[in-house]
Design a protein around this motif. Structure first.
Motif: not given
Length: 117
Positions: A11-39
């Motif tokens: 729900l955090c716009p800053l967190c969503q923006k950070s996630k999108r940035l990390l997705e762009r730089v994750d060239r080798f697909r090393q990251l999986t993202f999980s919304d903490a609100r769904r935990m």
């Protein structure tokens, strides 16, 4: 190659923006993202305080320690690793990260089960 899970506040716009940035730089697909609100509810308060990065062994690194792990893992962020490590050693990284995390703005969100009196 390391695989990491990044827990973020969906729900955090800053967190969503950070996630999108990390997705762009994750060239080798090393990251999986999980919304903490769904935990599970009992895990949410701690996970929502700050971003967490979890290793394949199940070890979670919160906040600035998670950022350091990301900078050491993702080749594109590797040049930032010494600066993040130095900020941690100088004891300014965690207060800086926590200051941003505590002051982020979460827009009000409501589902059909939500009521405001």
């Amino acid at each position: 190659m390391k695989q990491l899970i990044v827990y973020y506040d969906g729900l955090c716009p800053l967190c969503q923006k950070s996630k999108r940035l990390l997705e762009r730089v994750d060239r080798f697909r090393q990251l999986t993202f999980s919304d903490a609100r769904r935990m599970p509810v009992e895990q949410q308060p701690r996970l929502l305080e700050r971003m967490h990065v979890e290793t394949e062994q199940g070890v979670r690194y919160p906040g600035i320690e998670g950022i350091r792990l990301l900078t050491k893992t993702l080749p594109f962020l590797l040049p930032l690793a010494p600066f993040v490590s130095l900020a941690i050693v100088l004891r300014i990284g965690a207060p800086l990260y926590d200051g941003v995390a505590k002051n982020r703005v979460i827009p009000m969100s409501c589902t059909t089960e939500c009521s405001i009196n």
